[in-house]
Design a protein around this motif. Sequence first.
Motif: not given
Length: 143
Positions: A1-28
């Motif tokens: 799966x391609x990396x994405x940019x977090x909507x909140x912090x702007x950092x690059x992250x790898x979305x979970x396979x179970x959430x293909x439309x994930x827009x936020x990273x896992x940071x609290x």
Amino acid sequence: MDKRWCTACGCEFLPRAQAPHQRYCAEPVCQRERRRLWQQTKRRSDPDYLQNQAQAQRAWSKRNSAYWSAYRENHPEYAVRNRTDQRRRNAKRSTAGIAKMDASGVTPLFDDGLYELRPLEGLGFAKMVAWTVQITVLARQHL
């Protein structure tokens, strides 16, 4: 799966396979922002959710009625800052020199009595609650 940019912090992250439309990273912090925005949207679009949230907040406040007094006692710097901020907000709200739609400082030009007010059509409106009226005396009170 391609990396994405977090909507909140702007950092690059790898979305979970179970959430293909994930827009936020896992940071609290980012997850907290995601939940905050979701709740804000939900409160605006769902009156039942808004009512339930308000009811839950009132219930918590009733169960924890001493919370804020204890917090202010244990955090005096918060109490000082809050008082300062409140004074600043109150000063901003000062109505000196501001025309209000629903108040007049002018002494009434008419004696006490019973009057009929009729809107005069076609003259336009200065404000949404301002009327141009014709005043007719129906009865006067004599003191």
